[in-house]
Design a protein around this motif. Structure first.
Motif, PDB file in Angstrom:
ATOM      1  N   ARG A 138      30.543 -17.798  29.639  1.00 23.68           N
ATOM      2  CA  ARG A 138      29.555 -17.816  28.552  1.00 23.68           C
ATOM      3  C   ARG A 138      28.751 -16.520  28.538  1.00 23.68           C
ATOM      4  O   ARG A 138      28.509 -15.936  27.457  1.00 23.68           O
ATOM      5  N   ASP A 139      28.345 -16.063  29.709  1.00 24.76           N
ATOM      6  CA  ASP A 139      27.592 -14.811  29.780  1.00 24.76           C
ATOM      7  C   ASP A 139      28.443 -13.641  29.290  1.00 24.76           C
ATOM      8  O   ASP A 139      27.949 -12.742  28.597  1.00 24.76           O
ATOM      9  N   LEU A 140      29.701 -13.637  29.669  1.00 24.87           N
ATOM     10  CA  LEU A 140      30.610 -12.580  29.238  1.00 24.87           C
ATOM     11  C   LEU A 140      30.754 -12.577  27.719  1.00 24.87           C
ATOM     12  O   LEU A 140      30.711 -11.510  27.085  1.00 24.87           O
ATOM     13  N   ALA A 141      30.920 -13.752  27.121  1.00 24.85           N
ATOM     14  CA  ALA A 141      31.063 -13.830  25.665  1.00 24.85           C
ATOM     15  C   ALA A 141      29.808 -13.304  24.971  1.00 24.85           C
ATOM     16  O   ALA A 141      29.894 -12.585  23.962  1.00 24.85           O
ATOM     17  N   GLY A 142      28.626 -13.647  25.504  1.00 25.38           N
ATOM     18  CA  GLY A 142      27.389 -13.142  24.917  1.00 25.38           C
ATOM     19  C   GLY A 142      27.278 -11.635  25.029  1.00 25.38           C
ATOM     20  O   GLY A 142      26.879 -10.944  24.078  1.00 25.38           O
ATOM     21  N   SER A 143      27.626 -11.108  26.197  1.00 26.29           N
ATOM     22  CA  SER A 143      27.588  -9.663  26.406  1.00 26.29           C
ATOM     23  C   SER A 143      28.582  -8.950  25.501  1.00 26.29           C
ATOM     24  O   SER A 143      28.280  -7.896  24.918  1.00 26.29           O
ATOM     25  N   LEU A 144      29.763  -9.516  25.363  1.00 28.15           N
ATOM     26  CA  LEU A 144      30.792  -8.909  24.511  1.00 28.15           C
ATOM     27  C   LEU A 144      30.360  -8.901  23.048  1.00 28.15           C
ATOM     28  O   LEU A 144      30.520  -7.890  22.352  1.00 28.15           O
ATOM     29  N   GLY A 145      29.805 -10.019  22.578  1.00 28.13           N
ATOM     30  CA  GLY A 145      29.348 -10.062  21.190  1.00 28.13           C
ATOM     31  C   GLY A 145      28.299  -9.003  20.897  1.00 28.13           C
ATOM     32  O   GLY A 145      28.350  -8.316  19.865  1.00 28.13           O
ATOM     33  N   GLU A 146      27.355  -8.851  21.823  1.00 31.08           N
ATOM     34  CA  GLU A 146      26.310  -7.844  21.639  1.00 31.08           C
ATOM     35  C   GLU A 146      26.897  -6.434  21.691  1.00 31.08           C
ATOM     36  O   GLU A 146      26.534  -5.553  20.892  1.00 31.08           O
ATOM     37  N   GLY A 147      27.824  -6.220  22.613  1.00 32.46           N
ATOM     38  CA  GLY A 147      28.452  -4.910  22.703  1.00 32.46           C
ATOM     39  C   GLY A 147      29.279  -4.569  21.486  1.00 32.46           C
ATOM     40  O   GLY A 147      29.276  -3.419  21.018  1.00 32.46           O
ATOM     41  N   LEU A 148      29.976  -5.553  20.953  1.00 33.90           N
ATOM     42  CA  LEU A 148      30.784  -5.310  19.758  1.00 33.90           C
ATOM     43  C   LEU A 148      29.918  -5.029  18.543  1.00 33.90           C
ATOM     44  O   LEU A 148      30.296  -4.234  17.675  1.00 33.90           O
ATOM     45  N   LEU A 201      32.758 -20.384  21.689  1.00 32.47           N
ATOM     46  CA  LEU A 201      32.524 -19.071  22.283  1.00 32.47           C
ATOM     47  C   LEU A 201      33.139 -17.963  21.426  1.00 32.47           C
ATOM     48  O   LEU A 201      32.522 -16.906  21.223  1.00 32.47           O
ATOM     49  N   LEU A 202      34.340 -18.188  20.934  1.00 27.03           N
ATOM     50  CA  LEU A 202      34.978 -17.177  20.095  1.00 27.03           C
ATOM     51  C   LEU A 202      34.208 -16.994  18.792  1.00 27.03           C
ATOM     52  O   LEU A 202      34.011 -15.862  18.328  1.00 27.03           O
ATOM     53  N   ARG A 203      33.731 -18.091  18.220  1.00 23.59           N
ATOM     54  CA  ARG A 203      32.925 -17.976  16.999  1.00 23.59           C
ATOM     55  C   ARG A 203      31.648 -17.190  17.266  1.00 23.59           C
ATOM     56  O   ARG A 203      31.221 -16.368  16.443  1.00 23.59           O
ATOM     57  N   GLY A 204      31.036 -17.420  18.413  1.00 22.36           N
ATOM     58  CA  GLY A 204      29.818 -16.688  18.744  1.00 22.36           C
ATOM     59  C   GLY A 204      30.056 -15.187  18.836  1.00 22.36           C
ATOM     60  O   GLY A 204      29.234 -14.394  18.384  1.00 22.36           O
ATOM     61  N   VAL A 205      31.175 -14.792  19.415  1.00 21.44           N
ATOM     62  CA  VAL A 205      31.506 -13.366  19.507  1.00 21.44           C
ATOM     63  C   VAL A 205      31.724 -12.777  18.122  1.00 21.44           C
ATOM     64  O   VAL A 205      31.219 -11.691  17.797  1.00 21.44           O
ATOM     65  N   ILE A 206      32.471 -13.488  17.286  1.00 22.80           N
ATOM     66  CA  ILE A 206      32.761 -13.000  15.927  1.00 22.80           C
ATOM     67  C   ILE A 206      31.480 -12.867  15.110  1.00 22.80           C
ATOM     68  O   ILE A 206      31.259 -11.859  14.427  1.00 22.80           O
ATOM     69  N   GLU A 207      30.625 -13.874  15.193  1.00 23.98           N
ATOM     70  CA  GLU A 207      29.374 -13.827  14.424  1.00 23.98           C
ATOM     71  C   GLU A 207      28.464 -12.711  14.928  1.00 23.98           C
ATOM     72  O   GLU A 207      27.822 -12.014  14.143  1.00 23.98           O
ATOM     73  N   ILE A 227      41.700 -20.357  15.907  1.00 26.41           N
ATOM     74  CA  ILE A 227      41.326 -19.035  15.392  1.00 26.41           C
ATOM     75  C   ILE A 227      40.673 -19.169  14.020  1.00 26.41           C
ATOM     76  O   ILE A 227      39.666 -18.514  13.730  1.00 26.41           O
ATOM     77  N   ARG A 228      41.237 -20.020  13.195  1.00 25.01           N
ATOM     78  CA  ARG A 228      40.652 -20.224  11.861  1.00 25.01           C
ATOM     79  C   ARG A 228      39.276 -20.880  11.974  1.00 25.01           C
ATOM     80  O   ARG A 228      38.324 -20.477  11.307  1.00 25.01           O
ATOM     81  N   ALA A 229      39.144 -21.891  12.845  1.00 22.97           N
ATOM     82  CA  ALA A 229      37.868 -22.592  13.003  1.00 22.97           C
ATOM     83  C   ALA A 229      36.787 -21.676  13.569  1.00 22.97           C
ATOM     84  O   ALA A 229      35.595 -21.893  13.325  1.00 22.97           O
ATOM     85  N   ALA A 230      37.185 -20.660  14.324  1.00 21.56           N
ATOM     86  CA  ALA A 230      36.214 -19.738  14.909  1.00 21.56           C
ATOM     87  C   ALA A 230      35.669 -18.730  13.905  1.00 21.56           C
ATOM     88  O   ALA A 230      34.747 -17.980  14.232  1.00 21.56           O
ATOM     89  N   GLY A 231      36.230 -18.700  12.712  1.00 24.73           N
ATOM     90  CA  GLY A 231      35.697 -17.827  11.668  1.00 24.73           C
ATOM     91  C   GLY A 231      36.438 -16.531  11.472  1.00 24.73           C
ATOM     92  O   GLY A 231      35.950 -15.632  10.765  1.00 24.73           O
ATOM     93  N   ALA A 232      37.627 -16.376  12.075  1.00 22.83           N
ATOM     94  CA  ALA A 232      38.418 -15.171  11.860  1.00 22.83           C
ATOM     95  C   ALA A 232      38.930 -15.139  10.422  1.00 22.83           C
ATOM     96  O   ALA A 232      39.222 -16.177   9.822  1.00 22.83           O
ATOM     97  N   VAL A 233      39.053 -13.933   9.877  1.00 19.03           N
ATOM     98  CA  VAL A 233      39.594 -13.787   8.521  1.00 19.03           C
ATOM     99  C   VAL A 233      41.106 -13.639   8.545  1.00 19.03           C
ATOM    100  O   VAL A 233      41.765 -13.729   7.506  1.00 19.03           O
ATOM    101  N   GLY A 234      41.671 -13.397   9.730  1.00 17.14           N
ATOM    102  CA  GLY A 234      43.107 -13.220   9.808  1.00 17.14           C
ATOM    103  C   GLY A 234      43.608 -13.345  11.229  1.00 17.14           C
ATOM    104  O   GLY A 234      42.834 -13.359  12.194  1.00 17.14           O
ATOM    105  N   VAL A 235      44.924 -13.426  11.360  1.00 13.27           N
ATOM    106  CA  VAL A 235      45.573 -13.476  12.660  1.00 13.27           C
ATOM    107  C   VAL A 235      46.689 -12.446  12.661  1.00 13.27           C
ATOM    108  O   VAL A 235      47.393 -12.259  11.673  1.00 13.27           O
ATOM    109  N   ALA A 236      46.834 -11.752  13.778  1.00 11.16           N
ATOM    110  CA  ALA A 236      47.915 -10.781  13.955  1.00 11.16           C
ATOM    111  C   ALA A 236      48.883 -11.349  14.982  1.00 11.16           C
ATOM    112  O   ALA A 236      48.471 -11.709  16.083  1.00 11.16           O
ATOM    113  N   LEU A 237      50.155 -11.421  14.612  1.00 14.62           N
ATOM    114  CA  LEU A 237      51.137 -11.989  15.529  1.00 14.62           C
ATOM    115  C   LEU A 237      52.499 -11.325  15.347  1.00 14.62           C
ATOM    116  O   LEU A 237      52.752 -10.638  14.364  1.00 14.62           O
ATOM    117  N   ASP A 238      53.356 -11.542  16.324  1.00  9.76           N
ATOM    118  CA  ASP A 238      54.723 -11.029  16.325  1.00  9.76           C
ATOM    119  C   ASP A 238      55.605 -12.044  15.607  1.00  9.76           C
ATOM    120  O   ASP A 238      55.775 -13.170  16.080  1.00  9.76           O
TER     121      ASP A 238
END
Length: 334
Positions: A138-148, A201-207, A227-238
């Motif tokens: 959780r701390d990592l996700a918060g730090s990453l969101g702020e850094g991003l 957690l993923l939604r928190g980083v995106i927001e 990924i969709r529920a977290a608020g991403a606008v798209g997905v990149a895949l092979d």
């Protein structure tokens, strides 16, 4: 469907991130020349520690310094030379982007590791993957969101006429959700992260990042609903790893954009890069299998290589980006 539904122009192509070599100026010239509709900030892992995905993203974290220890990145008690190197490389890359794309006025993509791939890769100061400690995750996700958020703002300052698209690289996300990440001993695995927790957690980083975000996952079991529920606008895949079309069709029908990895990252036995016609046909074939009207394809889909191109030769990497660009144009003209 409106023309502005997705944060890229119709018929766009882009790279996943990494390229071969160590010359950021040349790499940026290639990207801007071959991918004019959706260029990205190149990543050159051949430059060594701090240019790799984990070190590069670790340099963005806020109040969580990282360092190299026994060739692995871990949380450090204080900032040191490894962190300075990672941040210096990023600053150099952003300066080069600003110099070459000063007048650019479209979308530009930047990439970073997502919170779960980071948690599965970084080690705690006492040893062991950070993933084993839910509070640390959780701390990592918060730090990453702020850094991003700061990273996106830094790109926007340098390119005031551009819009920023963020890509979170999450190759480890399926393994994290399924409890398949091995412990250090190799005799066990870390406990799985619940889907609801991962979504939050993923939604928190995106927001927190404050930019439209796509999630890249080069695995056969991409968690599209999460990924969709977290608020991403798209997905990149092979596209070569897609085995079940139904979840992908549901995600696209719900409005998720698709960065379609349609060109191989390494040369086939014949040694030649795919043609734009071959790349376009691969994307078109998938779209037709999903049953969506062709008029939506060029708007909702961005053509990309299957994954990063760091392992390719410079000539092959450039040829693949050219093929993706021209494939996107072909699809937009249909």
């Amino acid at each position: 469907m409106t023309d502005q539904r997705w944060p890229w122009p119709a018929g766009a192509a882009t790279g996943i991130g990494s390229l071969p070599g160590t010359d950021i100026a040349e790499a940026q010239r290639v990207v801007l020349g071959e991918l004019p509709a959706l260029p990205h900030l190149p990543e050159l892992p051949a430059r060594g520690p701090g240019a790799d995905l984990i070190g590069r993203t670790g340099g963005l974290l806020v109040e969580l310094p990282v360092e190299l220890y026994a060739a692995r990145w871990r949380i450090a008690p204080r900032p040191g030379k490894d962190l300075r190197r990672a941040r210096d490389l990023m600053e150099r890359d952003l300066d080069q982007l600003a110099e070459q794309a000063e007048e650019y006025a479209g979308p530009v993509k930047v990439q970073a590791a997502g919170p779960f791939t980071l948690a599965a890769s970084l080690e705690l100061p006492i040893g062991g993957r950070l993933l084993r400690d839910p509070g640390a995750v959780r701390d990592l996700a918060g730090s990453l969101g702020e850094g991003l958020r700061g990273h996106v703002a830094a790109v926007a300052r340098r390119l005031p006429r551009a819009s920023v698209l963020l890509q979170l690289d999450e190759p480890a996300l399926p393994a994290v959700l399924a409890g398949r990440v091995p412990t250090e001993s190799g005799f066990g695995t870390h406990r799985s992260v619940e889907s609801g927790v991962a979504t939050t957690l993923l939604r928190g980083v995106i927001e927190a990042a404050g930019a439209p975000t796509v999630v890249h996952c080069c695995a056969p079991d991409v968690p599209l609903a999460l990924i969709r529920a977290a608020g991403a606008v798209g997905v990149a895949l092979d596209l070569g790893l897609v085995t079940d079309l139904d979840p992908l069709g549901e995600a696209i029908d719900a409005g998720l954009g698709l960065l379609a990895g349609a060109a191989p990252t390494l040369p086939p036995p014949a040694g030649r890069a795919p043609t734009s016609a071959q790349v376009a046909d691969r994307v078109r074939r998938l779209w037709d299998q999903l049953g969506f009207p062709r008029r939506r394809l060029a708007e909702q889909v961005v053509v990309t290589p299957a994954c990063g191109l760091a392992g390719a030769t410079p000539g092959y990497a450039r040829a693949v980006l050219t093929a993706c660009r021209d494939a996107g144009r072909r699809l937009s003209e249909e």
